[in-house]
Scaffold this motif. Structure first.
Motif, PDB file in Angstrom:
ATOM      1  N   HIS A 257      11.514   3.708  -1.055  1.00  0.00           N
ATOM      2  CA  HIS A 257      10.052   3.700  -1.044  1.00  0.00           C
ATOM      3  C   HIS A 257       9.538   2.955   0.183  1.00  0.00           C
ATOM      4  O   HIS A 257       9.964   1.836   0.473  1.00  0.00           O
ATOM      5  N   TYR A 259       6.493   1.053   2.059  1.00  0.00           N
ATOM      6  CA  TYR A 259       5.318   0.273   1.671  1.00  0.00           C
ATOM      7  C   TYR A 259       4.236   0.253   2.753  1.00  0.00           C
ATOM      8  O   TYR A 259       3.125  -0.222   2.503  1.00  0.00           O
ATOM      9  N   GLN A 260       4.536   0.735   3.948  1.00  0.00           N
ATOM     10  CA  GLN A 260       3.573   0.759   5.033  1.00  0.00           C
ATOM     11  C   GLN A 260       2.970   2.163   5.168  1.00  0.00           C
ATOM     12  O   GLN A 260       3.207   3.038   4.343  1.00  0.00           O
TER      13      GLN A 260
END
Length: 333
Positions: A257, A259-260
């Motif tokens: 995943h 996150y940015q």
């Protein structure tokens, strides 16, 4: 922005070679029981090395890798193919339960776009420091790397009777920090279940540049991008023993995943305009926050005289699929 993917694929090729080396150092007792480890994050997918041939600690090593991938969105925009090749050379040292090393490598990628006549070639030089801590019941791997990307791009411009080709050359720097851990759990004497965790941070800094060779050439502003990706997964490993051969088939799966931001925005203007006029912004392709990696592999060991391995890796994310095949053979003297 898609050219950035080529640079990140080059970094992935280098760090995958290092991950393969770390896997191999956990096979030095001739048991055929390899340990799984997640390959370093890339913008494409994290390569998982299911098995690796036995190697000697405190030694010089050389590894190669190849990746092919395709981005094929439903709307037809940013459709392209990537081919990446990499070679790495390194040296490591064993200190008790710790192994530390350094490596350098070269990778090159080629991107060809499907819906436009455009191409990007990327050459990357990488320097890395790496290490692993092998405890009795778990292990932790880490990689710190710096890469310098050299891009050559070209795009065909057609406007009425006018046909031109704009070209450009620019550089980018990339820093990566990666850590992963695994905790092998014996199901029985010949089967292991291995939970996997990883975290990667990277910073990509692209220099400003200006195209040449066309009246509608663009001036592209500098670009800075950060990425933070976590990985959670598992692996299964089986040992098959015969009088002269041992086989170790395995399978692994990881969910990753981001996150940015998953879409990069590029600031540009037509080169013939002043810096304060004609500026516009263009969004790159949507990469998706989630990606998945499936690894299949088998290693074979003949007594303590030779070993070989074959791995296939499949990476998937939004509109994107990548394939990687690695194979190797080693003889012991």
């Amino acid at each position: 922005a898609s050219a950035m993917a080529a640079g990140k694929a080059n970094v992935s090729a280098q760090n995958s070679n290092i991950s393969s080396r770390l896997d191999a150092t956990r096979n030095t007792e001739g048991t055929g029981q390899s340990k799984f480890t997640a390959g370093l994050f890339s913008d494409i997918f994290p390569i998982l090395h299911a098995n690796a041939a036995q190697e000697t600690l405190n030694s010089l090593w050389i590894k190669t890798s190849y990746l092919t991938a395709k981005n094929e969105p439903d709307d037809g925009k940013f459709e392209f193919d990537i081919d990446t090749r990499g070679i790495s050379i390194g040296r490591d040292y064993q200190y008790g339960d710790f192994l530390i090393g350094v490596s350098g490598g070269y990778s090159d990628s080629n991107i060809k776009y499907t819906n436009v006549v455009s191409e990007a070639n990327t050459d990357t030089i990488s320097l890395s420091a790496y290490g692993t801590y092998n405890a009795e019941k778990y292990y932790i791997d880490g990689i710190l790397s710096y890469s310098n990307h050299d891009y050559d791009i070209s795009r065909l411009i057609e406007a009425g009777a006018l046909t031109e080709t704009a070209t450009g050359n620019y550089r980018a720097d990339e820093y990566n920090i990666y850590i992963s851990g695994a905790y092998p759990i014996p199901i029985n004497r010949t089967l292991n279940f291995i939970p996997l965790l990883s975290l990667q941070y990277s910073n990509y800094s692209q220099k400003a540049f200006q195209e040449t060779g066309a009246s509608s050439a663009l001036a592209i502003a500098a670009l800075d991008s950060d990425s933070l990706v976590s990985g959670v997964g598992f692996a299964l490993e089986k040992i098959l023993e015969y009088p002269k051969w041992k086989f170790s088939p395995g399978l692994s799966f990881t969910w990753n995943h981001e996150y940015q931001d998953t879409v990069e925005t590029v600031k540009a203007r037509f080169a013939g305009f002043s810096k304060n006029l004609g500026t516009f912004y263009a969004e790159g392709y949507e990469q998706g926050a989630d990606s998945y990696a499936l690894g299949l592999g088998i290693a074979a060991y003949k007594d303590k005289t030779s070993s070989l391995f074959l791995n296939y890796d499949l990476g998937m994310k939004k509109d994107f699929i990548a394939h990687s095949v690695t194979a190797g053979v080693k003889f012991y003297f």
